[in-house]
Design an enzyme around this catalytic site. Sequence first.
Site, mmCIF file in Angstrom:
data_model
loop_
_atom_site.group_PDB
_atom_site.id
_atom_site.type_symbol
_atom_site.label_atom_id
_atom_site.label_comp_id
_atom_site.label_asym_id
_atom_site.label_seq_id
_atom_site.Cartn_x
_atom_site.Cartn_y
_atom_site.Cartn_z
ATOM 1 C CG LEU A 51 -1.832 -1.108 1.474
ATOM 2 C CD1 LEU A 51 -2.901 -0.871 2.657
ATOM 3 C CD2 LEU A 51 -2.612 -1.409 0.111
ATOM 4 N N GLY A 63 0.824 -5.125 1.399
ATOM 5 C CA GLY A 63 -0.197 -5.175 0.361
ATOM 6 C C GLY A 63 0.183 -6.093 -0.941
ATOM 7 C CG ASN A 69 6.458 -5.300 5.826
ATOM 8 O OD1 ASN A 69 5.602 -5.298 5.258
ATOM 9 N ND2 ASN A 69 7.659 -4.791 5.508
ATOM 10 C CD GLU A 70 0.799 -5.176 6.433
ATOM 11 O OE1 GLU A 70 0.253 -5.417 5.400
ATOM 12 O OE2 GLU A 70 1.275 -6.174 6.968
#
Length: 280
Positions: free
Chosen positions: A88, A133, A156-157
């Site tokens: 994202l 994303g 890996n947010e």
Amino acid sequence: MLAARTILNLFRGTQISLFQTYATNTKLVEITKDNTDIAIISMAHPPVNSLNKELLNTLNMSLMDVQKEKYRGIILTSSLPNVFSAGLDIKEMYNRTEKQLTEYWQTLQDTWLTLYNLKIPVAAAINGACPAGGCLLAMSCEYRVLVEGKHTIGLNETRLGIIAPEWFRSLYVDMIGYRRAEIALLKGTLFHPTEALEIGLVDELASDKANAIKKCKDYIESFKLIPRKGRQSTKMELRKRNSLWLKENRAMDLNQFVTFSQLPEVQAGLKSYIESLKKK
């Protein structure tokens, strides 16, 4: 979502086009085909295929158009040398109005529902870095072939101070199992190709992009003798739970994203991340 320098350092060599290309309305996505009636949809948003609103919209329209044209299958990949998608676009979340955040997240929801519910076979030829994303897009395909190399894949947010939404997490659990997904999500773990294959996050490894595309084609070709209606109905039933969850909880999911994104500490973290990219 990898740091710009990390991903840009992966750009070595050039991509060889194996198919006749015809243009979409924009240059964000390229659609190619050969005589097998399998469409290759390539994300083409340098430097790292960050999933901004425009790319997501174009990808969504491209997926729907290809399915309408009755291709036998789709291969999702990237036109960039060594990156599938960096995930994202952080800039879509930083210093944005509530309206802008809402429109962005709704676009992501729409694109995912289209990709996840395609009736025709769809495989991902993952030719490079595939975090966050990007990993979501790959997981949403039926089959994943990852090119060997130093790049990684995973959600890996947490490393960026944000959270992977429920529908991201559900796919992860489906792929690699609850306990492994729990630890990976908490740590923001990214897996190298061999690790990704061992845990079931991808189905095969490939020596290069051309080899990955061939293996994706082999997967799609494997359904030649399977009655189309039975295959489609089975796929829709298998994917009903995850798809239905988002359809029924779109408003809640959207509200969680908008509320969380606007938190001062989250905005401060996003600002620091963007500033760090400018220095590299």
